[in-house]
Scaffold this active site. Structure first.
Site, PDB file in Angstrom:
ATOM      1  CD  GLU A   1      -3.111   0.969   2.082  1.00 27.17           C
ATOM      2  OE1 GLU A   1      -3.439  -0.194   2.362  1.00 27.17           O
ATOM      3  OE2 GLU A   1      -3.784   1.964   2.405  1.00 27.17           O
ATOM      4  NE  ARG A   2      -2.375   5.251  -0.069  1.00 27.49           N
ATOM      5  CZ  ARG A   2      -3.383   5.551  -0.871  1.00 27.49           C
ATOM      6  NH1 ARG A   2      -3.212   5.619  -2.184  1.00 27.49           N
ATOM      7  NH2 ARG A   2      -4.568   5.785  -0.370  1.00 27.49           N
TER       8      ARG A   2
ATOM      9  CE  LYS B   1      -5.946   3.067   9.016  1.00 29.05           C
ATOM     10  NZ  LYS B   1      -5.540   3.241   7.599  1.00 29.05           N
TER      11      LYS B   1
ATOM     12  CD  GLU C   1      -7.513   6.348   6.423  1.00 31.72           C
ATOM     13  OE1 GLU C   1      -6.745   5.410   6.159  1.00 31.72           O
ATOM     14  OE2 GLU C   1      -7.343   7.507   6.007  1.00 31.72           O
TER      15      GLU C   1
ATOM     16  NE  ARG D   1      -0.399   4.337  11.966  1.00 30.56           N
ATOM     17  CZ  ARG D   1      -1.075   4.660  10.857  1.00 30.56           C
ATOM     18  NH1 ARG D   1      -2.257   4.143  10.610  1.00 30.56           N
ATOM     19  NH2 ARG D   1      -0.568   5.514   9.993  1.00 30.56           N
TER      20      ARG D   1
ATOM     21  CE  LYS E   1      -1.022   8.780   9.191  1.00 21.94           C
ATOM     22  NZ  LYS E   1      -1.739   8.711   7.911  1.00 21.94           N
TER      23      LYS E   1
ATOM     24  CG  ASP F   1      -2.922  11.106   5.531  1.00 19.80           C
ATOM     25  OD1 ASP F   1      -1.900  10.574   5.973  1.00 19.80           O
ATOM     26  OD2 ASP F   1      -3.786  10.493   4.880  1.00 19.80           O
TER      27      ASP F   1
ATOM     28  CD  GLU G   1      -0.688   8.224   0.808  1.00 22.12           C
ATOM     29  OE1 GLU G   1      -0.173   7.824   1.873  1.00 22.12           O
ATOM     30  OE2 GLU G   1      -1.914   8.226   0.608  1.00 22.12           O
TER      31      GLU G   1
HETATM   32  C1  GCV Z   1      -2.336   2.524   5.477  1.00 19.91           C
HETATM   33  C2  GCV Z   1      -3.440   7.558   4.432  1.00 19.91           C
HETATM   34  C3  GCV Z   1      -3.101   6.629   3.294  1.00 19.91           C
HETATM   35  C4  GCV Z   1      -3.561   5.209   3.575  1.00 19.91           C
HETATM   36  C5  GCV Z   1      -2.958   4.767   4.905  1.00 19.91           C
HETATM   37  C6  GCV Z   1      -3.395   5.745   5.992  1.00 19.91           C
HETATM   38  C7  GCV Z   1      -2.786   5.410   7.341  1.00 19.91           C
HETATM   39  O1  GCV Z   1      -4.822   7.753   4.516  1.00 19.91           O
HETATM   40  O2  GCV Z   1      -3.651   7.118   2.113  1.00 19.91           O
HETATM   41  O3  GCV Z   1      -3.123   4.390   2.528  1.00 19.91           O
HETATM   42  O4  GCV Z   1      -3.369   3.460   5.232  1.00 19.91           O
HETATM   43  O5  GCV Z   1      -2.975   7.030   5.643  1.00 19.91           O
HETATM   44  O6  GCV Z   1      -1.821   6.058   7.700  1.00 19.91           O
HETATM   45  O7  GCV Z   1      -3.266   4.526   8.011  1.00 19.91           O
END
Ligand code: GCV
Length: 651
Positions: free
Chosen positions: A144-145, A266, A270, A303, A344, A349, A377
């Site tokens: 992912e990314r 996490k 999301e 997180r 973060k 983001d 990203e």
């Molecule tokens: C792993 C952003 C990214 C997602 C990522 C998310 C996160 O939204 O686009 O790909 O998911 O951050 O940090 O959990």
């Protein structure tokens, strides 16, 4: 003259200064064996000798009684008087770091004299989180990314078992100062959830491969594991059966991997499951996992990336930037001992420019990890050169209250930018981000420019000054260049939805993700003031809350993050907002053109494969930068009706 670059890192030539000396290695243990093997290899290559007794030029010595309180497990002392250079450690990890220190110093390690100096990392945990999926995800793919090929660990549902490559990777990490990896994505899908249970042997194989370089393995786990993996009817963190299940799961993991590092989670983010689903707090959620890991000294990284991703864009009262603080600040002091809240670095983001997250200053009784994103990203996806050292350093030096973020942090994490690409990072110059993360995690107040020099010297040993000048020229200012042609004044998120590459000014404007810029015919930006906006500015301690509250005092580069202002608003720079938008877009493209020209001029000094890869990416970077310039400028010209003062072509 062509400088050959060994993508297997570190290029053999960097070992020359050490490799042509007489070197003694004293002590015992598996990591000492790694040090001995490295030294033996280097001496074999360059004519030096591994010796037991004096005379020697370098002594690398592990001594349990060598000031363990001062050096800790990972620190070392380095000295040179009239005799040899000495590196002393009281823990094996320290000796390994001492070895790489000598490699970094090169010939300087063997000339002059200096007093004994202690080097030890600022924090014990410096981890790269791989967002790697075991099974290829239908939308996100293997990683992912990820912009550096496939995963180093997994391929299409199975472990790759490429232990040679994993060992080389661990060596690279140790050379950067990184001591842990998470081997799966924080978005834990069904297959990956099983790494915690019946597939733990595959994780153990990775752990075995990276252990010789002092790297420990972590797992991302699903909060719903007891339900998903064991068929329990709840994942309620206060349920006794659930807690027992976690305790037994941890016991099995440690039986397979005695030095297992811990979990990253996490939750309620999301669409991921979490404690809210059971009416529990995140401190309760983290507590259940922390209790399971406690007997083994493992860490839960929990997180703080929790926000409403199903927001109604019409609702102006909800502000995603506020969310982490609103959720977590009230929980200060309620997290179990070994829990680390992973935050973060900015409130939204990983945009190219965000203020520092106020969460980092809001939980004095909680252990904190700062999370960076090495994978690019939102910063060009490793098709653009964007060296993030200056941005990360600004974050780390930022003072919240009496302390800098670097001082406040108990751990540093970065989302990995590494894959199975032969250059490790897809874009060869993105290796500089990996190295810089490791070095800043070791020493958060290090000068990023000096770190870049180290990376250049280690990657291109004995590079002629013209090459070093060229690399400096294309890398040092690349973050600001990227910022110029993409997001103006802290506004962010004008990207293509989904994959996040390339411009789309309104791509997220009417979406549920909470990332808006509110551009209209009169102005642009988000009012986050306390007086008239969402109140986010009030989450900062003074002086920042006061500074950010008013457009008169808010720093230019964050103006549109904190305020909605008319296009004619005059910045501290003396320019209007609209003119700044136009000017920076044009400048950014010109800077990419110049960088491409500089790179082209280095063709005779760089390995042809490297040179070609970077050149090809510069073509794409330039195409993309022009697209950003033209879309952004046209958008704002059409919205505002204000022409460019310099009459340049806008479409
Ligand atoms: C792993 C952003 C990214 C997602 C990522 C998310 C996160 O939204 O686009 O790909 O998911 O951050 O940090 O959990």
């Amino acid at each position: 003259m062509a400088t050959a670059v060994d993508p297997a890192w570190l290029p053999p030539q960097v070992w020359r200064p050490l490799g042509r000396r007489r070197v003694a290695v004293r002590g015992s243990g598996p990591l000492v064996e790694t040090v001995r093997a490295e030294v033996t290899d280097a001496c074999g290559r360059f004519g030096g000798e591994v010796v037991r007794e004096e005379p020697y030029d370098l002594l690398l010595e592990l001594r349990a009684d060598a000031a363990p309180d001062e050096l800790g497990d990972e620190g070392f002392a380095c000295a040179r008087d009239d005799g040899p250079t000495t590196v002393t450690a009281s823990g094996q990890h320290g000796l390994l770091h001492g070895l790489f220190h000598v490699v970094r110093l090169g010939e300087r390690a063997f000339s002059g004299r200096w007093e004994r100096r202690v080097h030890r990392p600022a924090v014990a945990l410096r981890v790269l989180d791989h967002w790697d999926n075991v099974a290829v995800h239908p939308v996100m793919g293997q990683v992912e990314r990820g912009y550096a090929g496939g995963s180093l660990f997994w391929r299409e549902g199975s472990a790759r078992g490429d232990t040679g490559r994993l060992r080389a990777y661990a060596r690279l990490l140790a050379a950067c100062g990184i001591n842990a990896i998470t081997v799966n994505n924080v978005n834990v899908h069904t297959v990956e959830a099983r790494l915690l249970t019946d597939r733990v042997a595959e994780v153990a194989e990775i752990a075995d491969a990276v252990r010789p370089y002092g790297v420990r393995v972590h797992l991302a786990v699903s909060f719903a594991s007891p339900v998903v993996l064991a068929g329990l009817d709840t994942a309620d963190p206060l349920d006794e059966g659930v807690r027992r299940w976690w305790a037994e799961a941890a016991e099995r993991v440690y039986a397979a991997i005695p030095d297992f590092g811990g979990f990253v989670v996490k939750a309620d983010s999301e669409g991921r499951p979490g404690p809210f689903g059971y009416g529990r707090s995140h401190a309760d959620g983290a507590g259940a996992l922390a209790a399971a890991l406690a007997p083994y000294g493992g860490t839960v990284r929990w997180r703080a990336f929790v926000y409403d991703h199903r927001q109604d864009w019409r609702d102006r009262s909800t502000d995603r930037a506020r969310a982490a603080y609103d959720h977590f600040a009230p929980l200060d002091g309620r997290f179990a001992g070994d829990t680390v809240l992973q935050v973060k670095h900015g409130p939204v983001d990983f945009q190219v420019r965000e203020p520092v997250s106020p969460v980092l200053g809001a939980l004095p009784r909680t252990r904190l990890a700062v999370e960076f994103q090495a994978t690019q990203e939102y910063t060009g996806q490793q098709r653009h050169v964007c060296w993030l050292g200056p941005m990360w350093s600004e974050v780390l030096r930022f003072r919240l209250g009496d302390e800098s973020v670097g001082d406040l942090a108990d751990a540093f994490a970065a989302v990995s930018n590494v894959g199975d690409d032969p250059h490790w990072t897809g874009h060869p110059l993105a290796q500089a981000n990996l190295y810089t993360f490791g070095r800043l995690a070791w020493q958060p107040d290090a000068d990023p420019a000096a770190v870049l020099e180290e990376w250049i010297a280690l990657t291109f040993p004995a590079a002629p000054e013209r090459l070093a000048d060229g690399l400096r020229a294309v890398l040092a200012g690349s973050w600001r260049t990227y910022e110029k042609y993409t997001a103006p004044l802290g506004v962010g998120f004008m990207v293509q939805p989904g994959h996040h590459y390339g411009p789309s000014v309104d791509g997220y404007e009417y979406s549920p993700w909470g990332t808006y810029h509110f551009a209209d015919r009169d102005g642009v930006g988000v009012d986050r003031s306390v007086a008239t906006g969402t109140g986010y500015a009030g989450q900062y301690p003074k002086p920042w809350s006061r500074l950010y509250e008013s457009p008169r005092t808010c720093p230019d580069e964050l103006l549109l993050f904190f305020h909605h202002v008319p296009y004619g608003h005059v910045l501290h720079s003396g320019k209007t907002v609209i003119q700044h938008i136009y000017d920076t877009r044009f400048e950014g493209v010109e800077e990419v053109e110049e960088a491409r020209r500089v790179w082209a001029g280095l063709a005779d000094l760089v390995d042809p494969a490297w040179h070609a890869r970077v050149s090809e990416r510069y073509e794409e970077q330039l195409r993309s930068a022009r697209e950003w310039r033209d879309q952004l400028n046209s958008y704002f010209l059409r919205k505002s009706g204000v022409p460019d003062a310099r009459g340049r072509r806008i479409h």
